[in-house]
Scaffold this motif. Structure first.
Motif, mmCIF file in Angstrom:
data_model
loop_
_atom_site.group_PDB
_atom_site.id
_atom_site.type_symbol
_atom_site.label_atom_id
_atom_site.label_comp_id
_atom_site.label_asym_id
_atom_site.label_seq_id
_atom_site.Cartn_x
_atom_site.Cartn_y
_atom_site.Cartn_z
ATOM 1 N N LEU A 141 0.835 -1.212 0.000
ATOM 2 C CA LEU A 141 0.000 0.000 0.000
ATOM 3 C C LEU A 141 0.865 1.254 0.000
ATOM 4 C CD1 LEU A 141 -2.800 -1.165 2.465
ATOM 5 C CD2 LEU A 141 -3.016 -0.823 -0.026
ATOM 6 N N ALA A 142 2.033 1.159 0.639
ATOM 7 C CA ALA A 142 2.935 2.317 0.673
ATOM 8 C C ALA A 142 3.525 2.594 -0.706
ATOM 9 C CB ALA A 142 4.048 2.083 1.702
ATOM 10 N N ASP A 143 3.433 1.614 -1.581
ATOM 11 C CA ASP A 143 4.005 1.695 -2.931
ATOM 12 C C ASP A 143 2.939 1.821 -3.995
ATOM 13 O OD1 ASP A 143 6.692 1.745 -3.136
ATOM 14 O OD2 ASP A 143 6.942 -0.406 -2.769
ATOM 15 N N SER A 144 1.817 2.455 -3.678
ATOM 16 C CA SER A 144 0.665 2.384 -4.588
ATOM 17 C C SER A 144 0.060 3.728 -4.955
ATOM 18 C CB SER A 144 -0.434 1.526 -3.950
ATOM 19 O OG SER A 144 -0.006 0.226 -3.736
ATOM 20 N N ALA A 145 0.827 4.798 -4.960
ATOM 21 C CA ALA A 145 0.316 6.130 -5.324
ATOM 22 C C ALA A 145 -0.629 6.710 -4.280
ATOM 23 C CB ALA A 145 -0.340 6.148 -6.710
ATOM 24 N N PHE A 146 -0.730 6.082 -3.096
ATOM 25 C CA PHE A 146 -1.459 6.721 -1.998
ATOM 26 C C PHE A 146 -0.485 7.608 -1.217
ATOM 27 C CE2 PHE A 146 -4.092 2.952 -2.719
ATOM 28 C CZ PHE A 146 -5.329 3.569 -2.819
ATOM 29 N N ASP A 147 -1.029 8.717 -0.701
ATOM 30 C CA ASP A 147 -0.234 9.605 0.140
ATOM 31 C C ASP A 147 -0.320 9.181 1.599
ATOM 32 O OD1 ASP A 147 0.246 11.956 -1.896
ATOM 33 O OD2 ASP A 147 -1.878 11.407 -2.034
ATOM 34 N N VAL A 148 -1.450 8.560 1.948
ATOM 35 C CA VAL A 148 -1.739 8.248 3.352
ATOM 36 C C VAL A 148 -2.197 6.793 3.465
ATOM 37 C CG1 VAL A 148 -3.210 8.836 5.345
ATOM 38 C CG2 VAL A 148 -2.504 10.642 3.731
ATOM 39 N N VAL A 149 -1.625 6.073 4.412
ATOM 40 C CA VAL A 149 -2.083 4.715 4.714
ATOM 41 C C VAL A 149 -2.612 4.722 6.139
ATOM 42 C CG1 VAL A 149 -1.398 2.305 5.019
ATOM 43 C CG2 VAL A 149 -0.510 3.619 3.079
ATOM 44 N N SER A 150 -3.878 4.361 6.274
ATOM 45 C CA SER A 150 -4.549 4.409 7.566
ATOM 46 C C SER A 150 -4.513 3.011 8.166
ATOM 47 C CB SER A 150 -5.996 4.850 7.312
ATOM 48 O OG SER A 150 -6.562 5.395 8.469
ATOM 49 N N ILE A 151 -4.195 2.914 9.455
ATOM 50 C CA ILE A 151 -4.099 1.574 10.060
ATOM 51 C C ILE A 151 -5.072 1.429 11.216
ATOM 52 C CG2 ILE A 151 -1.731 1.087 9.314
ATOM 53 C CD1 ILE A 151 -0.703 1.960 12.015
ATOM 54 N N ASP A 152 -5.542 0.190 11.403
ATOM 55 C CA ASP A 152 -6.456 -0.082 12.503
ATOM 56 C C ASP A 152 -5.646 -0.324 13.778
ATOM 57 O OD1 ASP A 152 -6.161 -3.090 13.051
ATOM 58 O OD2 ASP A 152 -6.469 -3.045 10.886
#
Ligand code: 1CP
Length: 356
Positions: free
Chosen positions: A261-272
């Motif tokens: 997910l960190a390598d997928s063009a997202f700026d933010v990764v939200s975690i539970d």
């Protein structure tokens, strides 16, 4: 269509933190910050079903703004639901009080895919875009407005299960027994989601979050094969058309997918809250901003316990590339005052941490 320009944004901490810029204190918002734990929400909902409410730009604007009046939160999130997409694709969805979403006629097998319709979201979901534009004006630049959609896998799960399901057995069975139709369904939903989110941005959404709430029932391989490519397609399409809009993903339970997910063009990764922030940071480095992850149950404890939990959360995430949030949504039994303690604690503790 000529439209009134939007007011200038006064508090852009959320957008700056998403891009990895320095911020004076950590921005904070809460998943499900509008809704059942707020008495003023019940007042507005009186006499209207859930989806009637979603279709009224006036009611949506009011409900979206409610939490920003109570708390000094750094964002508003448009009041709607991820299930408006299955509705727009032709499936009936009811919101049963106390139980959640119910689809009385879910997809029973691949032959049912022909029941789905392709609609122009500008028409089928026009009420969401009107609500976004109206809410942007009503917020008057105080905080950014977040738009959202469900991830294709999570929407597929609801469309097959007919409602919330702990393990999504039927939807997982499709992935193994009907890989072709599963892929077709996921592709069709992905196209709808891209069109839907593009229109949300054009209507005024300033930050986008994708909720893959049922990612956690998938084996890592199945996630990599069926969910991740759709998330990547959505992020890539929006990144290329709207490069200035931060993109966030919340794949609940997909602790194994942080690196991807960190390598997928997202700026933010939200975690539970089941993910250790220190371990998450080690995996993603400074490629993305992390968002999360206080266990929502913490808000049932005393203010002192909440403050201590916020302190250790901020210590664990670190002051930069971080947006504070819960690890999942607010619960109907939460006391609004305790949400206030959470928000204030994030601001106080993060500004002293930064000054130190
Ligand atoms: O009558 C009511 O008040 C019903 C409660 C409710 C509310 C307030 C539902 C039913 N949806 C919502 C609003 C909602 N849903 C928002 C509003 C904006 C905000 O956060 O303030 C958002 C972002 C959602 C998104 C949503 N809906 C998700 C993704 C996030 C998550 O919680 O994982 C999911 C999975 C849904 C489905 C859904 N809708 C409603 C419920 C109770 C559920 C989950 C039930 C389940 O299947 O377990």
């Amino acid at each position: 269509m000529a439209s009134k320009p939007f007011p200038v944004l006064e508090n852009d901490l959320l957008l700056r933190a998403a891009r990895g810029e320095e911020v004076p204190h950590t921005p904070v918002w809460m998943m499900r910050q509008a809704g059942r734990y707020l008495p003023e929400y019940h007042t507005v909902r009186e006499g209207h079903t859930f989806f009637e409410t979603c279709r009224s730009p006036d009611l949506v604007t009011e409900i979206t703004i409610q939490p920003t009046r109570r708390f000094p939160i750094d964002a508003a999130i448009i009041f709607s639901d991820i299930l408006v997409i299955p509705q727009a694709m032709g499936l009936e969805v009811q919101m049963v009080p106390g139980r959640g979403p119910v689809l009385p006629e879910p997809l029973a097998g691949p032959a049912d895919l022909k029941r789905l319709i392709k609609t122009d979201v500008s028409e089928s979901l026009h009420y969401v875009f009107e609500a976004i534009t109206q809410t942007r004006h009503a917020l008057d630049g105080r905080v950014p407005l977040i738009g959202f959609a469900g991830a294709p896998w999570t929407l597929m799960a609801y469309m097959i299960e007919g409602g919330g399901s702990k393990s999504c057995d039927k939807a997982r069975a499709w992935l193994f027994a009907e890989p072709g139709p599963s892929q077709k369904l996921l592709d069709d939903i992905t196209e709808m989601v891209i069109a839907y989110l593009s229109r949300q941005i054009e209507a005024g959404a300033q930050f986008i979050q994708i909720f893959d709430s049922w990612a956690g029932v998938l084996a890592p391989e199945q996630f990599a094969r069926y969910s991740l490519p759709t998330l990547r397609r959505i992020a890539a399409a929006l990144r290329s058309d709207y490069p200035e809009i931060p993109l966030a993903v919340f794949a609940r339970g997909a602790h194994y997918a942080l690196e991807d997910l960190a390598d997928s063009a997202f700026d933010v990764v939200s975690i539970d809250w089941t993910v250790d922030p220190v371990a998450a940071r080690r995996i993603v480095g400074d490629r993305v901003t992390l968002q999360g992850n206080l266990d929502p149950a913490t808000l049932f404890a005393s203010p002192d316990v909440i403050r201590r939990a916020v302190r250790s959360m901020i210590d664990a995430f670190g002051a930069n590339r971080y947006i504070a949030n819960l690890g999942h949504g607010m619960l109907p039994a939460h006391r609004p005052e305790h949400a206030g303690v959470f928000v204030d604690a994030v601001h106080e503790i993060s500004s002293t941490t930064k000054a130190a």
